[in-house]
Design a protein around this motif. Structure first.
Motif, short mmCIF file in Angstrom:
data_model
loop_
_atom_site.label_atom_id
_atom_site.label_comp_id
_atom_site.label_asym_id
_atom_site.label_seq_id
_atom_site.Cartn_x
_atom_site.Cartn_y
_atom_site.Cartn_z
N UNK A 59 0.93 -1.20 -0.04
CA UNK A 59 -0.09 0.00 0.03
C UNK A 59 0.89 1.28 0.25
N UNK A 60 0.48 2.24 -0.95
CA UNK A 60 1.38 3.38 -0.99
C UNK A 60 0.44 4.56 -0.58
N UNK A 61 0.95 5.35 0.38
CA UNK A 61 0.38 6.66 0.65
C UNK A 61 0.99 7.76 0.65
N UNK A 62 0.59 8.78 -0.02
CA UNK A 62 1.15 10.16 -0.12
C UNK A 62 0.41 11.18 0.45
N UNK A 63 1.07 12.09 1.49
CA UNK A 63 0.46 13.08 2.02
C UNK A 63 0.48 14.45 0.95
N UNK A 146 6.13 23.24 -10.59
CA UNK A 146 6.04 22.43 -9.11
C UNK A 146 6.25 21.04 -9.10
N UNK A 147 7.01 20.52 -8.48
CA UNK A 147 7.43 19.07 -8.35
C UNK A 147 6.96 18.40 -7.11
N UNK A 148 6.64 17.00 -7.08
CA UNK A 148 6.21 16.35 -5.93
C UNK A 148 7.13 16.30 -4.85
N UNK A 149 7.03 16.54 -3.56
CA UNK A 149 7.95 16.27 -2.51
C UNK A 149 7.98 14.70 -2.27
N UNK A 150 8.84 14.22 -2.80
CA UNK A 150 8.97 12.41 -2.66
C UNK A 150 9.01 12.08 -1.21
N UNK A 151 9.43 12.92 -0.41
CA UNK A 151 9.57 12.63 1.14
C UNK A 151 8.16 12.09 1.72
N UNK A 152 7.02 12.76 1.14
CA UNK A 152 5.77 12.63 1.59
C UNK A 152 5.22 10.97 0.87
N UNK A 153 5.92 10.36 0.38
CA UNK A 153 5.51 8.98 -0.06
C UNK A 153 5.98 7.87 1.10
N UNK A 154 4.70 7.14 1.53
CA UNK A 154 5.28 5.95 2.48
C UNK A 154 4.78 4.51 1.94
N UNK A 155 5.16 3.62 2.50
CA UNK A 155 4.69 2.20 2.07
C UNK A 155 4.56 1.09 3.19
N UNK A 156 3.53 0.23 2.80
CA UNK A 156 3.73 -0.91 3.81
C UNK A 156 3.66 -2.04 2.94
N UNK A 157 4.63 -2.97 3.11
CA UNK A 157 4.54 -4.40 2.60
C UNK A 157 3.60 -5.07 2.88
N UNK A 158 2.72 -5.93 1.89
CA UNK A 158 1.62 -6.70 2.04
C UNK A 158 2.09 -8.21 2.36
#
Length: 535
Positions: A59-63, A146-158
């Motif tokens: 699961x990928x989440x971006x704030x 404007x570019x994405x702040x890639x530090x705002x992406x997180x993941x959880x392995x399933x």
């Protein structure tokens, strides 16, 4: 050739089939920082865009931009005091106050605890925060976007065997939070080679001893090196200063390579963890053979054999993270090749061949991959991307406009696959206005696999039948590296968008067909324009 990636698929968390989560473009976006062109957002998915039995890996989440959410001591926190004025403005534009954001950060952590996971939440991009911040800033200065702040992406392995249906409600709940820009379930990618199945004779060669007989030369069998209309005019390019790819760095993103192959040059970058599976290893070896196979009296010769080559493997990281690292290694003016595809939603296009990969599409469909590519091209890196082998119409409504260059342009060069002699689209190639150029999708001679000269060990394996958009894309990379080498020799450096236009506008047209895959690059047409600066 007959190599099966379904029967020999490597395991990251388990044996997983592939899919992609579909979203459509958003109608609104946060205000831009200063005078930058604003970054478009995507509509949040429902979590049920895919068939329920689709297996997913993470699961990928971006704030949202400006939130400055980071991982500290294994916990998600919003670094409120560290936000600058631009970030505060972005949050204000979305009516996201500190209290609301902090509550949503806590809710994300709580929801992810409920996921059928096999690991803790982690950053999706495996690079130092400061490096990602620096590339965002430099890319915005150079591109004006404007570019994405890639530090705002997180993941959880399933957990192995997790299906899209099992996490659909969880994905929907994450996307219901105001502080979340997007959340989705993501499957692992596969190499963009047509699946046929490896015969027993080839499988048996994998354990053969590495013997030293002289290897024949197969250069005359590499028809893609030849003059137009069937080839890219690589042999002409070799007579032009810089046309062998001198001073150009190329980094391949996929899963494995045979670095000790007799025709493999010394690699300048070897990143990530390789898969041990032979199918990945043969695939990566064949890809690099087309681009940088050594120029000698035996084996094959790469289109841009004087270029410096490297790899970044996805064996222990997300594809988005690998793309970002590859771009860092390639540097300004270098080239990143994305040799992967994954299954997307059904688009209604008939799939009459290569049915095991129906609806497999280009990797930029996923938002994290797109943002990694966009950051790379904004920083002067050329990105070449396999269109995929899913018989898919990338203009179809099923993809929500994600391949519409007018509204969402990563500036990557997307490559389709043609027949070797007629430039007609292969029956399985993806097509549409987003597909810029094509290369041979069949009958490609290169290193690896061993159906040619395969009795003397893997370091002398060659193939006569590398295929798919996997074989097409390295041909385009070779042409791009040749053109960039000539540009550098003449005091210039092409961007990804400039290279895309150069190759697209100076190629041999595809055969008349309703399925657009673009022209085959022609270096005899392109290089004089590079030399003159008229591109």
């Amino acid at each position: 050739m007959t190599t099966s990636f379904l029967s020999m698929r490597p395991l990251r968390y388990a044996m997983l089939s592939l899919s992609v989560l579909a979203f459509a473009p958003s109608a609104t976006a946060a205000p831009p920082s200063k005078s930058l062109k604003p970054r478009a957002l995507v509509a949040k998915p429902t979590g049920r865009e895919l068939a329920g039995d689709t297996l997913v890996e993470r699961i990928v989440v971006k704030f949202h931009e400006g939130s400055r959410v980071r991982l500290r001591d294994q916990r998600l926190v919003a670094l409120t005091s560290e936000r600058d004025a631009a970030e505060r403005s972005l949050l204000a534009g979305r009516n996201l106050g500190d209290a609301r954001l902090e509550a949503d950060v806590g809710a994300v952590a709580s929801l992810l605890e409920r996921a059928p996971r096999i690991g803790a939440i982690a950053r999706l991009f495996d690079e130092p925060e400061s490096s990602l911040e620096a590339r965002k800033a430099s890319g915005e200065r150079q591109s004006g976007e404007q570019l994405a702040d890639l530090n705002l992406y997180f993941e959880v392995p399933l957990m192995p065997g997790t299906t899209s249906e099992r996490v659909a409600d969880l994905v929907a709940a994450l996307n219901a939070l105001d502080g979340v820009e997007v959340a989705y379930a993501e499957p692992p990618p596969e190499p963009a080679m047509v699946n046929f199945g490896m015969d027993a004779a080839v499988r048996g060669l994998l354990a053969a001893a590495d013997l030293p007989p002289t290897t024949p030369s197969y250069v005359n069998n590499q028809g893609y090196l030849n003059a137009a209309p069937n080839g890219v005019n690589a042999k002409y390019a070799w007579t032009v200063t810089g046309g062998q790819g001198q001073n150009v760095k190329v980094v391949d993103v996929e899963g494995g390579w045979r670095t000790t192959h007799e025709d493999m040059p010394t690699l300048f970058h070897m990143g990530g963890t390789q898969y041990a599976d032979a199918s990945w290893r043969h695939h990566g070896t064949a890809v690099l053979g087309e681009i940088v196979g050594a120029s000698n009296a035996y084996g094959v010769t790469g289109i841009a054999h004087a270029a410096q080559a490297g790899y970044e493997s996805i064996g222990a990281q997300s594809s988005a993270s690998a793309i970002s690292k590859a771009a860092t290694a390639a540097g300004r003016g270098g080239i990143v090749l994305i040799e992967l595809h994954s299954r997307g939603p059904a688009d209604g296009t008939a799939c009459t061949c290569n049915t095991s990969q129906c609806n497999y599409i280009a990797m930029e469909y996923w938002q994290a991959n797109y943002d990694a590519i966009k950051t790379a091209t904004a920083n002067g890196v050329i990105v070449v991307e396999a269109a995929g082998n899913g018989s898919a119409d990338l203009d179809a409504s099923a993809y929500g406009g994600r391949f519409n260059r007018n509204t969402r342009d990563s500036e990557a060069i997307v490559v389709g696959g043609s027949t070797a002699t007629t430039r007609s689209p292969m029956c399985w190639t993806n097509f549409g206005t987003r597909v810029d150029v094509h290369g041979w999708g069949e009958r490609v001679y290169s290193m690896g696999y061993g159906n040619v000269f395969g009795s003397y060990g893997e370091d002398q394996f060659y193939t006569s039948s590398f295929s798919g958009t996997s074989s097409a894309s390295p041909i385009v990379v070779g042409a791009a590296a040749s053109a960039q080498g000539v540009a550098l020799a003449n005091g210039r450096r092409l961007t990804s968008a400039q290279m895309r236009s150069l190759l697209r506008d100076n190629g041999t047209p595809q055969a008349a067909n309703a399925r657009q895959i673009g022209p085959l690059p022609d270096l005899a047409k392109a290089l004089p324009k590079v030399i003159s600066g008229n591109y």
